[in-house]
Scaffold this motif. Structure first.
Motif, mmCIF file in Angstrom:
data_model
loop_
_atom_site.group_PDB
_atom_site.id
_atom_site.type_symbol
_atom_site.label_atom_id
_atom_site.label_comp_id
_atom_site.label_asym_id
_atom_site.label_seq_id
_atom_site.Cartn_x
_atom_site.Cartn_y
_atom_site.Cartn_z
ATOM 1 N N SER A 8 -7.894 -20.919 -7.444
ATOM 2 C CA SER A 8 -8.194 -19.573 -6.919
ATOM 3 C C SER A 8 -8.191 -18.511 -8.020
ATOM 4 O O SER A 8 -8.962 -18.597 -8.964
ATOM 5 N N VAL A 9 -7.321 -17.520 -7.919
ATOM 6 C CA VAL A 9 -7.423 -16.414 -8.868
ATOM 7 C C VAL A 9 -6.953 -16.797 -10.262
ATOM 8 O O VAL A 9 -7.143 -16.034 -11.207
ATOM 9 N N PHE A 10 -6.369 -17.959 -10.413
ATOM 10 C CA PHE A 10 -5.754 -18.236 -11.705
ATOM 11 C C PHE A 10 -6.757 -18.539 -12.808
ATOM 12 O O PHE A 10 -6.425 -18.459 -13.980
ATOM 13 N N VAL A 11 -8.004 -18.892 -12.413
ATOM 14 C CA VAL A 11 -9.038 -19.008 -13.441
ATOM 15 C C VAL A 11 -9.288 -17.628 -14.040
ATOM 16 O O VAL A 11 -9.328 -17.449 -15.257
ATOM 17 N N GLY A 12 -9.429 -16.628 -13.163
ATOM 18 C CA GLY A 12 -9.654 -15.274 -13.648
ATOM 19 C C GLY A 12 -8.507 -14.784 -14.499
ATOM 20 O O GLY A 12 -8.692 -14.034 -15.450
ATOM 21 N N LEU A 13 -7.310 -15.255 -14.165
ATOM 22 C CA LEU A 13 -6.148 -14.778 -14.908
ATOM 23 C C LEU A 13 -6.046 -15.372 -16.302
ATOM 24 O O LEU A 13 -5.181 -14.974 -17.068
ATOM 25 N N GLY A 62 -3.990 -9.674 -11.590
ATOM 26 C CA GLY A 62 -3.741 -10.522 -10.424
ATOM 27 C C GLY A 62 -3.789 -9.714 -9.141
ATOM 28 O O GLY A 62 -4.373 -10.161 -8.149
ATOM 29 N N GLY A 63 -3.205 -8.513 -9.160
ATOM 30 C CA GLY A 63 -3.253 -7.650 -7.986
ATOM 31 C C GLY A 63 -4.678 -7.404 -7.546
ATOM 32 O O GLY A 63 -5.029 -7.571 -6.376
ATOM 33 N N SER A 64 -5.554 -7.059 -8.502
ATOM 34 C CA SER A 64 -6.946 -6.793 -8.151
ATOM 35 C C SER A 64 -7.644 -8.046 -7.636
ATOM 36 O O SER A 64 -8.424 -7.987 -6.690
ATOM 37 N N LEU A 65 -7.354 -9.198 -8.269
ATOM 38 C CA LEU A 65 -8.035 -10.423 -7.842
ATOM 39 C C LEU A 65 -7.558 -10.874 -6.462
ATOM 40 O O LEU A 65 -8.361 -11.337 -5.654
#
Lengths: 219, 205
Positions: free
Chosen positions: A110-115, B130-133
């Protein structure tokens, strides 16, 4: 690459050291304390850990080379924005690639790629190394640090999946008979806090073996 | 209203940035040596999260989302720019951090000196991006919800860093095995705090 007279061999001992050191003595996670954020959340299973490690290897290797090539033309005042842009573009590539070819894993991450963008290892190594070194050593430094990061990820993922679900890479490894005899999966291992404790124990073992890493005056 | 309170409480305790998602661990581990500096950094994080999440919410809903550009002209209704979200979000965050840095430098030079290198590093603090995502992934319905979520996540992070800093100040007097001193014990304490925070799981107002 430009050939010069006093060029050192590609795999001189100095360059090999760049690759080897981050695996143990200056491991990004356990010693430099960088990039912990994304390291812990995705290590419930082995597969996402490996995918994450490979993504970071790619992003770090390429971004270190790019920043190292640009190092003389980046104005110091805006270097953070430039670095973030380079990293963010690479991460978008990784994200689109995963969504196209490994959809299941990309859903899990999930978001961890973006992170990965805000993964401190990448920024840290760009700042500390790539900005002041030639492309080839920077490349090795990036790969080495990403590998050190990946190593911890894989160990934590392995331990948590083995004890938490009794599987490795999705295959059952704890025999059925063991459950019959009263063995139970440790449900705590699947929960987030155990990732921290696992890393804590890895740090403990590493420092026990390698005394010079012990902090003299902590906190 | 009830919904907003629910999101606020949930983002502080249940979906705590540190204990449930490990976001912002780097500065959390590096700055948590004394309660005083942690308070400063914690407040800065609350502030930056409270600003950037709503801004990114607007960007996401009026520029990036599929069909979001329809307000310009109907012919853009099927444009999907969401692949640009990483770059735009991080740009907003970096500029906001720059702004906060200038404000703090002006109004509280001591805090500024205390925070040192960690203030610019908020830009690469994973909890902010992370908050935004998470805001993007969970698709909040209104600007109010996004703002409350941002503030709540910030407060959760703030509580976590204050807690660990207080424990670390005390642990100086304990006899920790040498190899575990410093980083190792901090990890394990954070894990234990995380287990405690899991007691809040399932809370709903």
């Amino acid at each position: 690459m430009i050939m010069s007279q006093d060029r050192e061999p590609l795999f001189s001992s100095k360059n090999l050291k760049l690759l080897r050191e981050p695996l143990d003595d200056s491991n990004p996670i356990t010693v430099q304390v960088l990039g912990i954020c994304s390291a812990l959340a995705i290590t419930v299973k082995l597969e996402p850990s490996v995918v994450m490690a490979l993504s970071v290897v790619f992003v770090m290797g390429v971004s270190n080379v790019v920043v190292s090539l640009l190092r003389s033309s980046i104005p110091p005042r805006i270097r953070i924005i430039v670095q973030l842009t380079v990293i963010a573009s690479l991460v978008i590539l990784v994200d689109e690639f995963l969504a196209a070819f490994a959809y299941e894993v990309s859903k899990q991450l999930s978001v961890f790629v973006g992170l990965i963008i805000t993964n401190c290892i990448i920024m840290g190594r760009l700042e500390a190394f790539a900005l002041s070194n030639k492309p080839w050593p920077s490349f090795l430094d990036g790969i080495g640090n990403a590998a050190g990061y990946g190593l911890i990820l894989v160990i934590v993922g392995f331990v948590r999946e083995l004890f938490g679900s009794g599987t490795i890479w999705g295959y059952q490894v704890i025999p059925e008979g063991a459950y019959g005899m009263g063995y139970e999966n440790n449900g705590l291992m699947i929960l987030p806090p155990m990732a921290l404790v696992t890393v804590g124990i890895i740090i403990w073992i590493q420092r026990y073996r390698n005394r010079k890493l012990i902090e003299e005056n902590p906190s | 209203m009830e919904n907003l309170v629910n999101i606020f409480v949930k983002s502080i305790f249940v979906d705590n940035m540190i204990f449930a998602y490990f976001l912002g661990m780097c500065s959390y581990l590096a700055v948590s040596k004394t309660v005083k500096t942690s308070t400063g950094l914690g407040l800065a994080v609350v502030f930056v999260l409270g600003i950037t999440v709503p801004i990114n919410y607007l960007i996401h809903n009026y520029i990036l989302k599929e069909g979001a550009l329809a307000w310009i002209s109907p012919q853009y209704a099927d444009v999907d720019l969401s692949f640009l979200s990483f770059i735009l979000f991080i740009a907003v965050i970096a500029s906001m951090v720059q702004l906060v840095e200038m404000v703090i430098e002006k109004f509280s030079p001591t805090l500024y000196a205390n925070l040192g290198i960690f203030l610019p590093l908020i830009a690469v603090n994973c909890s902010i991006l992370g908050g935004s995502l998470f805001m993007q992934e969970r698709a909040y319905n209104s600007l109010g919800e996004a703002t409350v979520f941002g503030l709540g996540s910030g407060v959760g992070w703030f509580l976590a860093i204050i807690g660990i800093a207080a424990i670390r100040e005390k642990i100086r007097y304990s006899n920790v095995p040498p190899a575990l001193r410093g980083l190792g014990i901090t990890f394990i304490i954070t894990g234990l705090m995380g287990i405690a925070f899991m007691g809040f799981m399932g809370i709903k107002l």
